[in-house]
Scaffold this motif. Structure first.
Motif, mmCIF file in Angstrom:
data_model
loop_
_atom_site.group_PDB
_atom_site.id
_atom_site.type_symbol
_atom_site.label_atom_id
_atom_site.label_comp_id
_atom_site.label_asym_id
_atom_site.label_seq_id
_atom_site.Cartn_x
_atom_site.Cartn_y
_atom_site.Cartn_z
ATOM 1 N N ARG A 1 34.715 58.820 -3.708
ATOM 2 C CA ARG A 1 33.432 59.324 -4.187
ATOM 3 C C ARG A 1 32.719 59.977 -3.016
ATOM 4 O O ARG A 1 32.479 59.344 -1.999
ATOM 5 N N LEU B 1 29.247 61.887 -2.033
ATOM 6 C CA LEU B 1 27.894 62.084 -2.541
ATOM 7 C C LEU B 1 27.163 63.179 -1.788
ATOM 8 O O LEU B 1 26.844 63.029 -0.623
ATOM 9 N N ALA C 1 22.747 62.005 -5.144
ATOM 10 C CA ALA C 1 23.028 60.624 -5.522
ATOM 11 C C ALA C 1 22.131 60.012 -6.592
ATOM 12 O O ALA C 1 22.204 58.830 -6.830
ATOM 13 N N VAL D 1 23.821 57.973 -9.980
ATOM 14 C CA VAL D 1 25.282 58.047 -9.966
ATOM 15 C C VAL D 1 25.871 56.642 -10.123
ATOM 16 O O VAL D 1 25.464 55.720 -9.425
ATOM 17 N N LEU E 1 33.127 54.596 -11.580
ATOM 18 C CA LEU E 1 33.803 55.897 -11.645
ATOM 19 C C LEU E 1 35.315 55.710 -11.704
ATOM 20 O O LEU E 1 36.014 56.404 -12.446
ATOM 21 N N ILE F 1 29.968 64.435 -5.993
ATOM 22 C CA ILE F 1 28.713 64.505 -6.718
ATOM 23 C C ILE F 1 27.833 65.520 -5.996
ATOM 24 O O ILE F 1 27.560 65.356 -4.796
ATOM 25 N N ALA G 1 25.039 66.000 -10.577
ATOM 26 C CA ALA G 1 24.178 64.893 -11.002
ATOM 27 C C ALA G 1 22.935 65.355 -11.773
ATOM 28 O O ALA G 1 22.631 64.787 -12.826
ATOM 29 N N TRP H 1 27.864 59.939 -17.855
ATOM 30 C CA TRP H 1 28.726 59.949 -16.671
ATOM 31 C C TRP H 1 30.167 59.615 -17.056
ATOM 32 O O TRP H 1 31.111 60.263 -16.589
#
Length: 155
Positions: A17, A19, A22, A25, A31, A50, A94, A112
């Motif tokens: 992940r 970012l 954020a 998230v 995820l 993201i 996001a 999401w």
């Protein structure tokens, strides 16, 4: 053993992940769970980046010729990357996901999950540009999201 080598050895989808944005998230384990549900027979490394609207817009413009931010972009690897256990990259915006969740009367977590599943299906060759393909992809998304405990995202 590196995450990439462990993933290539089998049994695991490794989610990295990244970012750049954020707000709201889901956690890395969430995820990962969303991705695993959509990639049940795949092993390897998946990066989920993201981003904010500026980065999403630039990527969407440069790679798809659409000069606007979008919810999710999928980038599959080439044959050499695939041989090294790389499944591909998802880029999720996001702010767009948050806005769409409100507009579609969904929880942020639901949307999401849908975006991760949707992007993972694109990595497997699913598409929605023509109606028969869209129906097939949507049916698969609905089944996967149901398995995760989420409602039909299209109702």
């Amino acid at each position: 053993m590196s995450a990439k080598k462990a993933a290539a050895a089998g049994g695991e989808i490794v989610v990295q992940r990244q970012l750049a944005s954020a707000r709201g998230v889901p956690s890395a384990p969430s995820l990962r769970a969303f991705a695993r549900a959509a990639l049940p027979k795949r092993f390897g490394e998946l990066t989920i980046r993201i981003v904010d609207e500026d980065e999403s817009r630039a990527l969407n413009r440069d790679y798809r010729g659409k000069d606007k931010p979008t919810n999710v972009l999928s980038f599959d690897g080439d044959a050499a990357m695939s041989a090294q256990g790389v499944l591909g990259d998802l880029v999720i915006c996001a702010p767009v996901v948050a806005r769409e969740a409100v507009e579609q009367n969904k929880t942020l977590r639901e949307h999401w999950a849908h975006m991760v599943v949707h992007g993972c299906l694109h990595l497997q060759g699913y598409d929605h540009e023509i109606e028969p393909d869209a129906r097939r992809m949507e049916a698969r998304e609905i089944r996967i999201l149901k398995s995760l405990g989420f409602p039909d995202p299209y109702q």
